[in-house]
Design an enzyme around this catalytic site. Structure first.
Site, PDB file in Angstrom:
ATOM      1  N   GLU A 156      -0.940   0.471  -1.746  1.00 36.11           N
ATOM      2  CA  GLU A 156      -0.431   0.304  -3.337  1.00 36.11           C
ATOM      3  C   GLU A 156      -0.988  -0.162  -4.153  1.00 36.11           C
ATOM      4  OE1 GLU A 156       4.230  -0.233  -3.656  1.00 36.11           O
ATOM      5  OE2 GLU A 156       4.553   1.085  -2.516  1.00 36.11           O
ATOM      6  N   ASN A 197      -3.167   3.901   1.329  1.00 38.86           N
ATOM      7  CA  ASN A 197      -1.121   4.415   0.844  1.00 38.86           C
ATOM      8  C   ASN A 197      -1.003   3.770  -0.465  1.00 38.86           C
ATOM      9  OD1 ASN A 197       0.148   5.334   2.168  1.00 38.86           O
ATOM     10  ND2 ASN A 197       1.964   3.298   2.280  1.00 38.86           N
ATOM     11  N   HIS A 234       7.765   9.450  -2.427  1.00 35.45           N
ATOM     12  CA  HIS A 234       8.874   8.559  -2.916  1.00 35.45           C
ATOM     13  C   HIS A 234       9.482  10.154  -3.862  1.00 35.45           C
ATOM     14  CE1 HIS A 234       9.618   5.720   0.138  1.00 35.45           C
ATOM     15  NE2 HIS A 234       8.233   5.101  -0.315  1.00 35.45           N
ATOM     16  N   GLU A 264       5.479   8.279   4.059  1.00 34.98           N
ATOM     17  CA  GLU A 264       6.679   7.767   3.400  1.00 34.98           C
ATOM     18  C   GLU A 264       8.345   8.969   2.380  1.00 34.98           C
ATOM     19  OE1 GLU A 264       6.436   3.725   1.634  1.00 34.98           O
ATOM     20  OE2 GLU A 264       4.820   3.726   2.520  1.00 34.98           O
ATOM     21  N   ASP A 266      10.958  10.648   0.527  1.00 33.81           N
ATOM     22  CA  ASP A 266      11.987  10.660   1.211  1.00 33.81           C
ATOM     23  C   ASP A 266      12.460  11.732  -0.745  1.00 33.81           C
ATOM     24  OD1 ASP A 266      11.134   9.041  -1.274  1.00 33.81           O
ATOM     25  OD2 ASP A 266      12.191   7.165   0.637  1.00 33.81           O
TER      26      ASP A 266
END
Length: 378
Positions: A156, A197, A234, A264, A266
């Site tokens: 990030e 990432n 996400h 990651e 979701d």
């Protein structure tokens, strides 16, 4: 919250045999995984009674073939005091991965969040901060040397507008910190695949996607190894990228790196209004788009969901009126997204995937007085 009829029906049926990793591999992926965390802490703390069933699902190799520590390898846990390392939480997951035969993805070496307070509270000179980053990377990546299939080296580094995030690292060192982190990670753990990432880098027209490509090119132009781009993914059930979006974005990354992954995943649902079949259908579609896109892009090695059990999700704690983002509900019934992903994997089972093209090789730094010769991949 009252569950809709499709979820209640699923809850009445015994858990089906584990399938996600099994079918993902049949479709040509290297893994389907789930992140996990240390029992008894954070989101998990109130749910001790769920641990036995959770642990059994997690351990099954046909369900999950890979895992990532959600928290245990982050700076605040592994180096809480300058030069004092504590690997307890990270070791829980790395040992669990070994015990259950899972690929271990390691996360994350340099990140602006969940830092030990001393990192942000100190006024650093550039040379002092370089020494701190180097010590941290060699201490942490060196501890897990040879165990991590992948390392999220920098996490990030981009702000919402695609510019560099004004972290302590960037404020002192500029973009040089990114180059140093990857250089030192390659030295500390030579066999791990090294990733950049981030979240919000899944859509082809996103300014953050452009920023991620800029970081990749920065490293390649400097002759520094970067092996992959991790798309956190996400996502939102009611506004998610299309399958074509994912394919186009990954293809752009794959022109420069050997592999990409959903790291990651979701898909959050708005919970301020009643849950219904439409919301679950949107969520299912989003999970399916990710699954099919990963299969269609040969450089996509796998998919990791950010835990698999709703009560252990981070989302409701950070985004009020959002949640229910994972395939398993609180009662361990599976949402439609689960079978939706299985359907996609079965559709491509035992069919050959396209062969990946060769990414652009790193360009060695230009020597003074000598013109750079442009090289093109085959």
């Amino acid at each position: 919250m009252k569950l809709p009829s499709c979820v209640l029906a699923a809850a009445a049926v015994p858990l089906a045999s584990a399938q996600l990793d099994f079918w993902a591999k049949k479709a040509g992926l290297e893994f389907f995984g789930a992140a996990t965390d240390t029992p008894g802490f954070r989101e998990r703390e109130p749910y001790a009674a769920s641990y036995p069933k959770y642990d059994a699902i997690f351990a099954d190799p046909k369900e999950f073939g890979q895992t990532t520590p959600t928290n245990g390898q982050k700076w605040m846990f592994v180096e809480p005091q300058p030069g004092v390392f504590n690997f307890t939480e990270g070791e829980f997951v790395s040992k669990l991965a070994k015990k259950t035969g899972k690929i271990l993805r390691c996360h994350a070496l340099v990140w602006h969040s969940q830092l030990a307070p001393w990192v942000e509270e100190t006024t650093w000179t550039p040379e002092e901060l370089k020494a701190v980053i180097k010590r941290h990377i060699f201490g942490v990546a060196g501890h897990w040397k040879g165990q991590c299939a992948h390392w999220d080296v920098v996490n990030e580094a981009l702000d919402e507008d695609g510019t560099y995030r004004k972290s302590v690292f960037y404020n002192v060192l500029g973009e040089e910190y990114i180059k140093l982190a990857f250089q030192w990670a390659a030295e500390a753990d030579p066999t791990a695949k090294l990733y950049y990432n981030d979240y919000g880098i899944e859509r082809p027209a996103s300014v953050k996607t452009a920023g991620a490509l800029r970081i990749v090119k920065l490293l390649k132009d400097a002759g520094i190894r970067i092996d992959g781009v991790g798309m956190q993914a996400h996502l939102h059930a009611d506004n998610h990228p299309t399958m074509e979006d994912h394919v186009k974005t990954m293809t752009a990354y794959a022109e420069h790196v050997e592999e990409v992954a959903f790291t990651e995943l979701d898909v959050r649902i708005k919970t301020g209004t009643p849950l219904n079949d439409t919301k679950l259908a949107w969520q299912k579609e989003s999970y399916q788009f990710v699954s099919e896109a990963c299969i269609r892009v040969p450089q996509c090695v796998g998919i990791t969901i950010w835990d698999f059990y709703d009560p252990f999700s981070w989302i409701p704690h950070v985004f009020p009126d959002n949640g229910l983002a994972l395939p398993w509900s609180e009662d361990f019934s599976k949402k439609p997204a689960y079978d939706g992903m299985i359907d996609i994997f079965k559709k491509y089972a035992d069919k050959p995937r396209p062969k990946p093209g060769k990414p652009t090789k790193p360009t060695k730094p230009e020597k003074p007085g000598k013109p750079r010769v442009k090289r093109f991949s085959a």
